[in-house]
Design an enzyme around this catalytic site. Structure first.
Site, mmCIF file in Angstrom:
data_model
loop_
_atom_site.group_PDB
_atom_site.id
_atom_site.type_symbol
_atom_site.label_atom_id
_atom_site.label_comp_id
_atom_site.label_asym_id
_atom_site.label_seq_id
_atom_site.Cartn_x
_atom_site.Cartn_y
_atom_site.Cartn_z
ATOM 1 N N SER A 1 73.893 20.728 128.544
ATOM 2 C CA SER A 1 73.018 19.617 128.147
ATOM 3 C C SER A 1 72.681 19.716 126.664
ATOM 4 C CB SER A 1 71.739 19.599 128.994
ATOM 5 O OG SER A 1 72.044 19.343 130.339
ATOM 6 N N ALA A 2 73.722 19.620 125.853
ATOM 7 C CA ALA A 2 73.611 20.010 124.445
ATOM 8 C C ALA A 2 73.601 18.852 123.456
ATOM 9 C CB ALA A 2 74.766 20.960 124.097
ATOM 10 N N TYR B 1 58.435 21.732 139.676
ATOM 11 C CA TYR B 1 58.942 22.140 138.359
ATOM 12 C C TYR B 1 58.498 23.559 138.032
ATOM 13 C CZ TYR B 1 60.023 21.967 133.366
ATOM 14 O OH TYR B 1 60.540 22.233 132.115
ATOM 15 N N LYS C 1 60.941 26.882 137.617
ATOM 16 C CA LYS C 1 61.029 27.635 136.367
ATOM 17 C C LYS C 1 60.592 29.093 136.556
ATOM 18 C CE LYS C 1 62.730 24.536 133.622
ATOM 19 N NZ LYS C 1 64.070 24.698 133.009
#
Length: 267
Positions: free
Chosen positions: A13-14, A159, A163
């Site tokens: 995802s760059a 989320y 994480k």
């Protein structure tokens, strides 16, 4: 000689935000960077725009929702380069509409976040590590986690749990593959001024959030990229299993800190 010369890096995802900043930082320090992206045209445009600076970058297809692309992404880099020295698992997502507190969170959304945020790290790293072992030169894996993985919240339970899981799997990988000189560390951004964040937060919320940050500003994608570069390079050769908060000191102080700061800034 740049510190990452002859290194092959893969960043997922760059094409924007933290991922783009990481890709540029690694390339600026000599790595050849493969940009995992769903929109190959956008990634190629970025590569072309920075070619005059001497940055060596190339797009490779990656779609977090298409698990087959995890393998084709890794296979393509290996086929072209024969190795991956640096892996940056940058992909992550949220679902604030359905990810709330325990009772009100949509169950499917909760487990979907685990599958995407934790699952992408698990699956991609599982594909890359055997190549790092085979290469017999070690490697560096950097997982982009979040301060939400260490600080409980009144919302976004999925989320935060996803994480926190990324933090744990980081240390599991670090322990299991240190004998091959494969290092694995995590970077935990706090509020970071990406375009999407700046557009989605109102001034009142930003003011409230900043009152809990001793350095009194949001982070920048470059702040996160600097930490990623540190872990990717030999500057951190004796560090593995680290879970590094890059958050301006968020939640470092006492619960009364924001009250004190608010009064002192008004005076």
């Amino acid at each position: 000689m740049k510190s990452l010369n002859n290194k092959i890096a893969l960043v997922t995802s760059a094409t924007r935000g933290i991922g783009l900043a990481c890709a540029l930082k690694l390339a600026q320090n000599g790595a050849k960077v493969y940009m995992g992206a769903r929109r190959l045209d956008a990634a190629q445009e970025i590569c072309d725009n920075h070619a005059d600076e001497g940055l060596i970058m190339a797009p490779v297809f990656f779609d977090a929702f298409n698990k087959d692309s995890y393998k084709t992404m890794v296979d393509e880099v290996i086929e072209k380069e024969g190795k991956i020295d640096i892996l940056v698992n940058n992909y992550g997502t949220g679902n604030p509409e359905k990810d709330l507190d325990l009772i009100n969170t949509d169950e499917d959304a909760f487990f979907r976040l685990l599958d995407l945020n934790l699952g992408s790290v698990f699956r991609i790293t599982k594909l890359v590590v055997p190549h790092m072992i085979k290469n017999n030169r070690g490697g560096s894996i950097v997982n982009i986690s979040s301060i939400s993985g260490t600080v409980p919240d009144i919302s976004r339970i999925g989320y935060g749990v996803s994480k926190a899981s990324v933090n744990n799997i980081t240390q599991q990988i670090a322990m299991q593959y240190a004998k091959y000189n494969i290092r694995c560390n995590a970077v935990l951004p706090g509020m970071t001024a990406t375009d999407s964040v700046k557009e989605s937060l109102n001034d009142e919320f930003k003011k409230s959030f900043l009152s809990h940050i001793p350095l009194n500003r949001m982070g920048t994608p470059e702040d996160i990229a600097n930490a990623v570069y540190f872990f990717a390079s030999d500057k951190s050769a004796y560090i593995t299993g680290s879970v590094l908060e890059v958050s301006g000191g968020y939640h470092l102080g006492t619960p009364q800190y924001s009250d004190f700061v608010g009064k002192s800034r008004q005076s």
